[in-house]
Design an enzyme around this catalytic site. Structure first.
Site, mmCIF file in Angstrom:
data_model
loop_
_atom_site.group_PDB
_atom_site.id
_atom_site.type_symbol
_atom_site.label_atom_id
_atom_site.label_comp_id
_atom_site.label_asym_id
_atom_site.label_seq_id
_atom_site.Cartn_x
_atom_site.Cartn_y
_atom_site.Cartn_z
ATOM 1 N N LYS A 124 0.824 -1.211 0.000
ATOM 2 C CA LYS A 124 0.000 0.000 0.000
ATOM 3 C C LYS A 124 0.861 1.264 0.000
ATOM 4 C CE LYS A 124 -3.520 1.553 3.035
ATOM 5 N NZ LYS A 124 -4.228 1.181 4.260
ATOM 6 N N LYS A 206 -14.522 1.699 5.580
ATOM 7 C CA LYS A 206 -13.977 1.765 6.930
ATOM 8 C C LYS A 206 -13.519 3.206 7.212
ATOM 9 C CE LYS A 206 -10.222 -0.137 9.570
ATOM 10 N NZ LYS A 206 -8.843 -0.379 9.598
ATOM 11 N N LYS A 209 -8.147 7.659 8.144
ATOM 12 C CA LYS A 209 -7.580 8.924 7.662
ATOM 13 C C LYS A 209 -7.190 8.851 6.199
ATOM 14 C CE LYS A 209 -5.427 11.273 11.407
ATOM 15 N NZ LYS A 209 -4.159 11.361 12.094
#
Ligand code: TRP
Ligand code: SF4
Length: 346
Positions: A124, A206, A209
């Site tokens: 990621k 979900k 941030k």
């Protein structure tokens, strides 16, 4: 002050939260509410893991101190009470680092490489050069954080369960290597899964941030109201007269966390029959979120004004944590046959 702690039930728990800055409602419903509940039932060690933040933010470490502070205000704001638990910042306890070093000697690379969060995060955050020693060792540091206090349980979210399993494996390996003919030093801690109400973000994913879909715990009321007002709803409700389906709407997920059964019934019925409009439907959510935040904001503000108090809380927390941590390290050095340390101890 710690008399109240030690006389509490004989079960000890340890939990950390990575220093990521201001917390949001998802963190509150997922972790912090649980800390507040646990602190009066168990002997609790709660800390902010600022070194863990460094594993991914080593290029910009400047933000970590202020993130830690904001998080501390959030934690105190929700009612985590330093009189009831041991609250501290990870980097104030150098013993975590020493135990991490010792455990790193016995931890096979393959165990770390197969941790799912390691693979996922590296993927990621590809552009972030996470091929570091420290990032790979994240769960080994977490193991040290935990076992140094010898807890029975570690309250964590689902995603952290593999880390606790690894902790148990490292503990077993340690005992196998150094405690064959001696009593084991560490308990094998169990994850204590929080019965979290799944708190989605503003867009239904979900709350996180990195998805830009959060409401901060101490967010300004005007901004909270605005964000909820522009939340997406069931796309089928183009006009006010079009019926909708709450299951397809992120606002409904908020109602599931925040509303009474009566209000929920009102939503289900009103949405499906076009009896209510979306603006109307959002009102009770806005009110409930603001109601939840008000005392948190107020308590945090009080602490914010009292710098001396905050320093004192951290100092006391660190002193108490270090006492326990040093006692454990002493045993560790002994079973490993290392020479006694004469630095850093009281
Ligand atoms: N890894 C945890 C997280 O990402 C934070 C953490 C660090 C932790 N050390 C810990 C949690 C020890 C529990 C116990 O959320
Ligand atoms: Fe969502 Fe409520 Fe609108 Fe239905 S009425 S689509 S539940 S906001």
């Amino acid at each position: 002050m710690y008399n109240s702690v030690s006389s509490k039930k004989n079960h000890r728990i340890v939990s950390g939260a990575r220093a990521s800055g201001r917390l949001h409602l998802g963190n509150y419903h997922g972790i912090l509410k649980n800390w507040v509940e646990l602190q009066s039932k168990f002997e609790c060690y709660f800390f902010i893991a600022d070194w863990h933040a460094l594993t991914t933010q080593y290029e910009h470490p400047q933000a970590i101190a202020s993130n830690t502070r904001e998080m501390l205000l959030d934690i105190l704001g929700v009612g985590v009470d330093p009189e009831l638990c041991t609250l501290f910042v990870q980097s104030q306890i150098p013993e975590h680092a020493e135990l991490h070093l010792l455990l790193s000697m016995i931890t096979p690379l393959s165990w770390l490489e197969r941790v799912p969060t390691y693979k996922e995060l590296r993927q990621k955050l590809k552009e972030q050069h996470l091929a570091t020693y420290g990032f790979l060792g994240y769960p080994a540091l977490q193991t040290a954080d935990i076992v140094i206090y010898k807890p029975e349980w570690v309250p964590v979210g689902e995603d952290q369960v593999p880390h606790i399993e690894l902790t148990r494996e490292i503990v077993r390996h340690f005992h196998h290597l150094y405690c064959q003919d001696k009593p084991p030093i560490f308990p094998e801690p169990q994850p204590l899964l929080t019965k979290t109400s799944k708190m989605p973000g503003l867009d239904g994913q979900k709350m996180s941030k990195s998805y830009h879909n959060v409401i901060e715990l101490r967010e300004d009321p005007v901004s909270v109201e605005h964000k909820i007002k522009i939340m997406p709803t069931d796309p089928a409700r183009v006009r006010r007269t079009d019926p909708g389906e709450p299951e397809k709407c992120p606002v409904w997920r908020f109602h599931q966390t925040y509303s009474t059964p009566e209000v929920q019934e009102w939503v289900l019925e009103g949405c499906r029959t076009a009896g209510i409009g979306c603006i109307e439907c959002k009102r009770p959510v806005i009110d409930a979120v603001l109601r939840e935040q008000a005392p948190i904001r107020a308590r945090a503000q009080e602490y914010e004004r009292n710098e001396t108090e905050i320093k004192l809380i951290l100092k006391r927390g660190a002193e108490h944590a270090r006492e326990t941590a040093q006692a454990t390290l002493k045993e560790v050095r002994q079973v490993m046959g290392l020479i006694e340390s004469n630095v850093g101890t009281k």
